[in-house]
Scaffold this motif. Structure first.
Motif, mmCIF file in Angstrom:
data_model
loop_
_atom_site.group_PDB
_atom_site.id
_atom_site.type_symbol
_atom_site.label_atom_id
_atom_site.label_comp_id
_atom_site.label_asym_id
_atom_site.label_seq_id
_atom_site.Cartn_x
_atom_site.Cartn_y
_atom_site.Cartn_z
ATOM 1 N N ASP A 181 10.578 1.097 6.828
ATOM 2 C CA ASP A 181 11.093 0.444 5.864
ATOM 3 C C ASP A 181 9.763 -0.117 4.772
ATOM 4 O O ASP A 181 9.779 0.081 3.658
ATOM 5 C CB ASP A 181 11.997 -0.665 6.072
ATOM 6 C CG ASP A 181 13.250 -0.332 6.378
ATOM 7 O OD1 ASP A 181 13.824 0.324 5.501
ATOM 8 O OD2 ASP A 181 13.916 -0.823 7.064
ATOM 9 N N THR A 182 8.996 -0.507 5.777
ATOM 10 C CA THR A 182 7.874 -1.182 4.942
ATOM 11 C C THR A 182 7.002 -0.213 4.494
ATOM 12 O O THR A 182 6.245 -0.180 3.516
ATOM 13 C CB THR A 182 6.777 -1.920 6.361
ATOM 14 O OG1 THR A 182 7.753 -3.031 6.783
ATOM 15 C CG2 THR A 182 5.494 -2.484 5.459
ATOM 16 N N LEU A 183 6.627 0.886 5.110
ATOM 17 C CA LEU A 183 6.038 1.981 4.392
ATOM 18 C C LEU A 183 6.593 2.482 3.134
ATOM 19 O O LEU A 183 6.009 2.746 1.982
ATOM 20 C CB LEU A 183 5.913 3.255 5.301
ATOM 21 C CG LEU A 183 4.988 3.216 6.363
ATOM 22 C CD1 LEU A 183 5.100 4.436 7.487
ATOM 23 C CD2 LEU A 183 3.319 3.624 5.724
ATOM 24 N N THR A 184 8.088 2.525 3.219
ATOM 25 C CA THR A 184 8.731 2.930 1.798
ATOM 26 C C THR A 184 8.631 1.923 0.541
ATOM 27 O O THR A 184 8.293 2.121 -0.390
ATOM 28 C CB THR A 184 10.216 3.047 2.146
ATOM 29 O OG1 THR A 184 10.318 4.084 3.265
ATOM 30 C CG2 THR A 184 10.920 3.677 1.182
ATOM 31 N N ARG A 185 8.743 0.606 1.320
ATOM 32 C CA ARG A 185 8.501 -0.313 0.318
ATOM 33 C C ARG A 185 7.046 -0.297 -0.530
ATOM 34 O O ARG A 185 7.177 -0.445 -1.561
ATOM 35 C CB ARG A 185 8.652 -1.711 0.836
ATOM 36 C CG ARG A 185 9.099 -2.955 -0.284
ATOM 37 C CD ARG A 185 9.341 -4.351 0.393
ATOM 38 N NE ARG A 185 8.345 -4.675 1.598
ATOM 39 C CZ ARG A 185 8.729 -4.727 2.842
ATOM 40 N NH1 ARG A 185 9.795 -4.267 3.206
ATOM 41 N NH2 ARG A 185 7.753 -4.881 3.685
ATOM 42 N N ARG A 186 6.129 -0.252 0.393
ATOM 43 C CA ARG A 186 4.658 -0.141 -0.050
ATOM 44 C C ARG A 186 4.599 1.105 -0.985
ATOM 45 O O ARG A 186 4.049 0.933 -2.210
ATOM 46 C CB ARG A 186 3.748 0.106 0.818
ATOM 47 C CG ARG A 186 3.617 -1.384 1.754
ATOM 48 C CD ARG A 186 2.671 -1.667 2.894
ATOM 49 N NE ARG A 186 2.719 -2.954 3.369
ATOM 50 C CZ ARG A 186 1.749 -3.204 4.241
ATOM 51 N NH1 ARG A 186 0.890 -2.294 4.642
ATOM 52 N NH2 ARG A 186 1.965 -4.442 4.904
ATOM 53 N N MET A 187 5.155 2.065 -0.570
ATOM 54 C CA MET A 187 4.860 3.501 -1.392
ATOM 55 C C MET A 187 5.530 3.189 -2.682
ATOM 56 O O MET A 187 5.317 3.927 -3.665
ATOM 57 C CB MET A 187 5.948 4.773 -0.539
ATOM 58 C CG MET A 187 5.603 6.009 -1.127
ATOM 59 S SD MET A 187 4.163 6.671 -0.463
ATOM 60 C CE MET A 187 3.953 8.109 -1.505
ATOM 61 N N ASN A 188 6.661 2.392 -2.603
ATOM 62 C CA ASN A 188 7.488 2.555 -4.211
ATOM 63 C C ASN A 188 7.000 1.348 -5.029
ATOM 64 O O ASN A 188 7.500 1.000 -6.181
ATOM 65 C CB ASN A 188 8.910 2.233 -3.885
ATOM 66 C CG ASN A 188 9.589 3.515 -3.269
ATOM 67 O OD1 ASN A 188 9.120 4.561 -3.378
ATOM 68 N ND2 ASN A 188 10.665 3.121 -2.729
ATOM 69 N N SER A 189 6.163 0.489 -4.275
ATOM 70 C CA SER A 189 5.532 -0.741 -5.200
ATOM 71 C C SER A 189 4.432 -0.283 -6.177
ATOM 72 O O SER A 189 3.751 0.341 -5.974
ATOM 73 C CB SER A 189 5.033 -1.763 -4.152
ATOM 74 O OG SER A 189 4.474 -2.631 -4.982
ATOM 75 N N PRO A 190 4.763 -0.750 -7.744
ATOM 76 C CA PRO A 190 3.823 -0.447 -8.540
ATOM 77 C C PRO A 190 2.506 -1.189 -8.135
ATOM 78 O O PRO A 190 1.383 -0.668 -8.600
ATOM 79 C CB PRO A 190 4.359 -1.215 -9.719
ATOM 80 C CG PRO A 190 5.577 -1.958 -9.164
ATOM 81 C CD PRO A 190 5.738 -1.906 -7.906
ATOM 82 N N LEU A 191 2.340 -2.270 -7.387
ATOM 83 C CA LEU A 191 1.086 -2.770 -7.002
ATOM 84 C C LEU A 191 0.903 -2.868 -5.484
ATOM 85 O O LEU A 191 1.826 -3.033 -4.789
ATOM 86 C CB LEU A 191 1.031 -4.219 -7.632
ATOM 87 C CG LEU A 191 0.884 -4.325 -9.160
ATOM 88 C CD1 LEU A 191 0.797 -5.734 -9.698
ATOM 89 C CD2 LEU A 191 -0.729 -3.638 -9.591
ATOM 90 N N PRO A 192 -0.317 -2.815 -4.986
ATOM 91 C CA PRO A 192 -0.452 -2.772 -3.611
ATOM 92 C C PRO A 192 -0.499 -4.453 -2.951
ATOM 93 O O PRO A 192 -1.252 -5.107 -2.916
ATOM 94 C CB PRO A 192 -2.057 -2.308 -3.402
ATOM 95 C CG PRO A 192 -2.539 -2.313 -4.636
ATOM 96 C CD PRO A 192 -1.548 -2.375 -5.508
ATOM 97 N N TYR A 193 0.605 -5.036 -3.312
ATOM 98 C CA TYR A 193 0.746 -6.562 -3.122
ATOM 99 C C TYR A 193 0.325 -6.970 -1.774
ATOM 100 O O TYR A 193 -0.234 -8.018 -1.604
ATOM 101 C CB TYR A 193 2.080 -6.979 -3.503
ATOM 102 C CG TYR A 193 3.157 -6.636 -2.273
ATOM 103 C CD1 TYR A 193 3.433 -7.443 -1.090
ATOM 104 C CD2 TYR A 193 3.791 -5.168 -2.375
ATOM 105 C CE1 TYR A 193 4.047 -6.787 0.101
ATOM 106 C CE2 TYR A 193 4.814 -4.768 -1.004
ATOM 107 C CZ TYR A 193 4.765 -5.563 -0.041
ATOM 108 O OH TYR A 193 5.373 -4.820 1.138
ATOM 109 N N TRP A 194 0.463 -5.964 -0.657
ATOM 110 C CA TRP A 194 0.310 -6.467 0.688
ATOM 111 C C TRP A 194 -1.103 -6.742 0.950
ATOM 112 O O TRP A 194 -1.578 -7.310 1.929
ATOM 113 C CB TRP A 194 0.920 -5.344 1.780
ATOM 114 C CG TRP A 194 0.366 -4.040 1.411
ATOM 115 C CD1 TRP A 194 -0.976 -3.568 1.822
ATOM 116 C CD2 TRP A 194 0.827 -3.038 0.164
ATOM 117 N NE1 TRP A 194 -0.938 -2.255 1.698
ATOM 118 C CE2 TRP A 194 -0.019 -2.035 0.429
ATOM 119 C CE3 TRP A 194 1.694 -3.164 -0.541
ATOM 120 C CZ2 TRP A 194 -0.011 -0.919 -0.053
ATOM 121 C CZ3 TRP A 194 1.744 -2.004 -1.318
ATOM 122 C CH2 TRP A 194 0.983 -0.863 -1.245
#
Ligand code: HEM
Length: 467
Positions: A181-194
């Motif tokens: 889930d986390t990988l997918t959320r990061r993959m789809n995020s326009p910015l590397p918020y994490w």
């Protein structure tokens, strides 16, 4: 490439909103495939990607690895950042070094203890389902995630996580499914918020990865000790320890933790999703359930599950059920890849020139649920199609690559089939399975695997003498 068709997208975000908010991502890609043809462009933020469905071009891409094609760099970096770097995202010489170790390690695990590890976990699952009240809603996906995690940890490390028995206690099994889930959320995020701020889900995922990495290190240290005293390897970490001590292979601590984690994560959700979809199709196809039950009665008799691999290999109808589930609900319907150099690929009709670094999305199973040429009555759930002679023809496999192909073909395929076939047979042999749609109709959700949502079943134990 610039003359390829492109569906309408938004400025800046491109097609990400349509892919994330629409039906499951691969369904959106399939719909665009219908409208825009076998090769089209999409924009993922600032990245342009080419979606490919031609079986010949896909076969070339999968074969010419690691030289000309690789996994998408952005995805590999995310896996690395989360601490799960291993075979799946390794490239070039590192991949060449890790692949034989993984194959040998898995082979060792299969040969020595795969079957016992799988049946131990299947037995726990059966006990848990037996203890549930008749008619109670069983959240099968959660249960099967614990089953596949327990098996993966057992096979890779020889450690009994008992994720099924200890389901309410804290531990990596509570959070590990968050990794994808986390990988997918990061993959789809326009910015590397994490990189600036960690959301609670990011922190929980990282804690789960750290916890599991510590366990892997501990188990590897023990494995080294045992192998030094002359013990033959029984599992994946022992096999890695042996490769390091006896053959002088270069394996760092990071190689070990990454490879094992990677193996667990690559195998857990994909196999759990397949087994869970199987429970869904069994629940909604009582006549198929009845045939699996009849086969199990003949092969297993009074045993709850197959006693050995010979019995398992006789469960041909149960295995056909699993293959049919994979046809209709492939867990990994597409890959994210990239070219390492400028290249040209062709399927004999069209020629596609691709620039170095272009992101490519091969649709591994496009048409498997809609193409009547390869699969007559493609929408019908019919396990018998896998028992016919036609199922063994190469044309049947054309364009249907649920486990990939070429040098990076999924090394866990046999294990996944074993785990899922065992669940199908055990479930029908011990229970009558009914659908439970009290949470709403079953849907799909894509992380790195396509998972069923709102899936529940009701199980009624079959009394032993009736079997
Ligand atoms: C139904 C279950 C599964 C499905 C649908 C599935 C599917 C896939 C696919 C599509 C790939 C990419 C292949 C390619 O690039 O050509 C892959 C790779 C991989 N899978 Fe599986 N898989 C499953 C189960 C497993 C299991 C149980 C394990 C581990 C025990 C596993 C471990 C891996 C690894 C390590 C790779 C990377 C191989 C490499 O890059 O060399 N998979 N899988």
């Amino acid at each position: 490439m610039s003359d390829l068709p492109e569906p309408p997208g938004l400025p800046l975000l491109g097609h990400v909103p349509a892919l994330v908010r629409g039906p499951a991502m691969h369904r959106v890609l399939y719909a665009w495939r219908e409208s825009y043809g076998p090769t089209f462009r999409i924009r993922l933020g600032r990245t342009t990607a080419v979606v490919i469905s031609s079986p010949d071009i896909i076969a070339t891409m999968l074969r010419e690895r690691p030289e000309t094609f690789r996994r998408a760099r952005a995805m590999s970096e995310l896996i690395k950042e989360i601490g799960g770097h291993g075979l799946f995202d390794a490239e070039g010489d590192e991949w060449r070094r890790l692949r034989p170790l993984a194959i040998r390690g898995l082979k060792t695990a299969y040969l020595r203890n795969a079957f016992d590890t799988i049946t131990r976990s299947a037995a726990r699952l059966r006990d848990q389902w037996m203890a549930a009240a008749t008619g109670e809603r069983i959240p099968v996906l959660d249960d099967l995630m614990r089953y596949t995690l327990e098996v993966a940890v057992g096979l890779t490390m020889g450690h009994d996580l008992d994720a099924i028995g200890r389901r309410d206690e804290p531990g990596p099994h509570q959070q590990l499914s968050l990794v994808l889930d986390t990988l997918t959320r990061r993959m789809n995020s326009p910015l590397p918020y994490w990189r600036w701020v960690r959301l609670p889900a990011d922190r929980r995922t990282e804690a789960a990865v750290t916890q599991l990495s510590e366990l892997i290190k501990e188990r590897y240290a023990d494995a080294e000790q045992r192998v030094r005293t002359g013990k033959q390897p029984d599992n994946y970490v022992e096999s890695l320890a042996e490769a390091c001590l006896r053959n002088g292979d270069r394996i760092s601590e990071q190689d070990v933790t990454g490879s094992v984690l990677n193996m667990i994560v690559a195998g857990e959700d994909t196999t759990a999703a397949t087994a869970a979809w199987a429970m869904h199709y069994l629940a909604t196809h009582p006549q198929v359930q009845e045939r699996v039950r009849a086969e199990a009665a003949e092969v297993l008799g009074r045993d709850h599950y197959p006693a050995d691999t010979t019995a398992l290999s006789r469960l041909t109808y149960a295995e056909a059920v699993v293959n049919e589930v994979i046809r209709l609900r492939p867990a990994s319907p597409f890959l994210m890849m990239e070219t390492t150099t400028d290249t040209t690929v062709t399927d004999g009709r069209t020629e596609l020139r691709i620039d170095r670094g272009t992101v490519l999305v091969p649709l591994l199973t496009y048409g498997s649920d809609s193409d009547p040429e390869r699969f007559p009555d493609p929408g019908v759930f019919d396990p018998d199609r896998w028992l016919s002679a036609a199922a063994r023809q190469p044309s049947h496999a054309q364009g249907f690559l649920p486990f990939g192909s070429g040098p990076r073909f999924c090394p866990g395929r046999n294990l996944a089939l074993m785990e899922s076939t065992l669940i199908v047979s055990m479930a029908c042999h011990n229970f009558v399975i009914d659908p439970d749609t009290s949470a709403g109709p079953v849907g799909e959700r894509v992380t790195f695997a396509v998972l069923p949502t709102r899936l529940g079943v009701r199980l009624s134990p079959i009394p032993a003498p009736a079997r």
